[in-house]
Design a protein around this motif. Sequence first.
Motif, short mmCIF file in Angstrom:
data_model
loop_
_atom_site.label_atom_id
_atom_site.label_comp_id
_atom_site.label_asym_id
_atom_site.label_seq_id
_atom_site.Cartn_x
_atom_site.Cartn_y
_atom_site.Cartn_z
N UNK A 46 0.59 3.44 8.10
CA UNK A 46 1.57 2.13 8.72
C UNK A 46 1.15 1.50 7.44
N UNK A 47 0.73 0.67 7.55
CA UNK A 47 -0.44 -0.17 6.72
C UNK A 47 -1.51 0.32 5.94
N UNK A 48 -2.14 1.67 5.38
CA UNK A 48 -3.35 2.05 4.87
C UNK A 48 -2.74 2.82 3.67
N UNK A 95 8.05 8.68 2.40
CA UNK A 95 8.41 10.25 3.70
C UNK A 95 8.90 8.86 4.52
N UNK A 96 10.16 9.25 5.67
CA UNK A 96 9.76 8.63 7.25
C UNK A 96 8.64 8.19 7.85
N UNK A 97 7.71 7.51 7.47
CA UNK A 97 6.79 7.27 8.29
C UNK A 97 6.61 7.15 9.80
N UNK A 98 8.18 6.40 9.63
CA UNK A 98 7.95 6.36 11.89
C UNK A 98 7.92 7.83 12.09
N UNK A 99 9.01 8.88 11.56
CA UNK A 99 8.79 10.25 11.56
C UNK A 99 7.82 10.77 12.30
N UNK A 100 7.08 10.68 10.83
CA UNK A 100 5.68 11.27 10.96
C UNK A 100 5.01 11.01 12.11
N UNK A 101 4.89 9.52 12.27
CA UNK A 101 3.98 8.98 13.33
C UNK A 101 4.11 9.41 14.78
N UNK A 102 5.75 10.05 14.84
CA UNK A 102 6.02 10.50 16.19
C UNK A 102 5.55 11.98 16.49
N UNK A 103 5.91 12.97 15.66
CA UNK A 103 6.15 13.80 15.13
C UNK A 103 4.20 14.72 15.59
N UNK A 104 3.68 13.65 14.81
CA UNK A 104 2.03 14.18 14.79
C UNK A 104 1.31 13.60 15.66
N UNK A 105 1.75 12.47 15.83
CA UNK A 105 0.83 11.75 17.01
C UNK A 105 1.49 11.12 18.51
N UNK A 106 2.70 11.47 18.25
CA UNK A 106 3.50 11.32 20.13
C UNK A 106 4.15 9.94 19.99
N UNK A 107 4.03 8.89 19.09
CA UNK A 107 3.95 7.83 18.99
C UNK A 107 4.39 6.95 17.48
N UNK A 108 5.37 6.27 18.04
CA UNK A 108 4.45 5.15 16.50
C UNK A 108 3.96 3.79 17.15
N UNK A 109 4.06 3.42 17.98
CA UNK A 109 3.09 1.95 18.50
C UNK A 109 1.80 2.31 17.23
N UNK A 110 1.45 1.46 17.22
CA UNK A 110 0.56 0.16 15.83
C UNK A 110 -0.63 0.39 16.71
N UNK A 111 -0.94 0.43 17.80
CA UNK A 111 -1.97 0.70 18.58
C UNK A 111 -2.74 2.10 18.79
N UNK A 112 -1.76 3.10 18.01
CA UNK A 112 -2.98 3.94 18.02
C UNK A 112 -3.14 3.89 16.54
N UNK A 113 -4.31 4.77 16.04
CA UNK A 113 -5.41 4.44 14.55
C UNK A 113 -4.68 4.93 13.55
N UNK A 114 -4.51 6.64 14.12
CA UNK A 114 -3.76 7.06 12.76
C UNK A 114 -1.63 6.44 13.07
N UNK A 115 -1.42 6.02 13.24
CA UNK A 115 0.24 5.23 13.18
C UNK A 115 -0.28 4.17 12.87
N UNK A 116 -1.57 3.13 12.35
CA UNK A 116 -1.80 2.08 11.86
C UNK A 116 -1.76 2.59 10.64
N UNK A 117 -3.00 4.00 10.38
CA UNK A 117 -3.58 3.92 9.57
C UNK A 117 -2.27 4.72 8.26
#
Length: 390
Positions: A151-153, A127-149
């Motif tokens: 991207x890193x988990x 997957x394109x996880x940055x696209x997923x982050x932006x679409x689902x959470x509105x941000x690609x910042x690793x400060x967002x717990x789900x973006x961090x999840x």
Amino acid sequence: MTSNQSHPKRQSEVIAPYGGSLVDLMLPKADQEKVKKNVRGKLECSDRNACDIELLVIGGFSPLRGFMLKDDYESVIKNHRTTSGDLFGLPIVMDTDREDLVIGDQVLLTYKGQDIAVLKIEEKWEPDKMLEAKGCYGTTSLEHPAVRMIAMQRKRFYLGGAVHGLELPKRVFPCKTPAELRKELPKDEDVVAFQCRNPIHRAHYELFTRALDADNVSKNAVVLVHPTCGPTQEDDIAGEVRFQTYERLASEVNNPRIKWAYLPYSMHMAGPREALQHMIIRRNYGCTHFIIGRDMAGCKSSLNGDDFYGPYEAQDFAKKYSTELSMDTVPSLNLVFTEEEGYVTAEHAKSCNLHIKKLSGTEFRKMLRNGEDIPEWFAFKSVVEVLRKA
């Protein structure tokens, strides 16, 4: 329009699940060994995977019948809908780093020593996880717990395909299935769902009991207190402790209009998308209404403290789709505690110039650690006892 007029099949049965029928993916015992003989390898599930599998198997994610295929995954990211048009707040996928697994394989899914399901891999992609982050959470910042999840988990590949249940995960939280809970709910009254991920405090109790008096709720409605018991933010109080606070209070409150249950769901702190996800799940559990608080499922930047979502963004988003879901939203009252009148709305307190008492979460935790008395207007004594022991 009255509440009972707005919901399908209300006078004779509990509201129909999303999609019309409750999905049940649990294999009969007689068929399980036969299916397990055809598996190729095992995948150990994370806590989040186990929550997703459980909700798939018991119908909490109805009408889904397995982990999303790539087209549905991408459609949900872009449009919060599957390719068939069903609303869905967030994609449901299985992740792995295993390169040897291929399309057509049947894989045994295990969790803490249990064989909980079999997945037939129908698609596998990176997957394109940055696209997923932006679409689902509105941000690609690793400060967002789900973006961090994600991207890193979450691991490198996503797997989509049908799921066959073998056994539900053993949990500290006794999680009733939608089918079990539906048998306990009134068939001719509204059911108002209250979602929470924190230990229960006095303001929560005031909020969900007063929701029963909302204009769009039937006279003899019940409230379902339905906290999540899966992973949340890293700094949240452990699930086992949260569970104990609800159990203690439930044993003390003798109110037939309050039902208590637990949801095997892992929070994403996705604000508007999460609100939609919770509404779909609660409809499958038999609820007709959903309480949406200010900044529901929101989170803040750890650098500057800014909110990722607006205070009413989740409310507005959920309300937009409530008619399509055949559910009503109940906006959470902005309650404050006053010296003169106890809990009232913030608007009433301001208009009457009442003295508001406040206690922040940071102050509360400090008082707990220092053994100081916690005011009863803020927290129930029994709940404080549980938290002190923890």
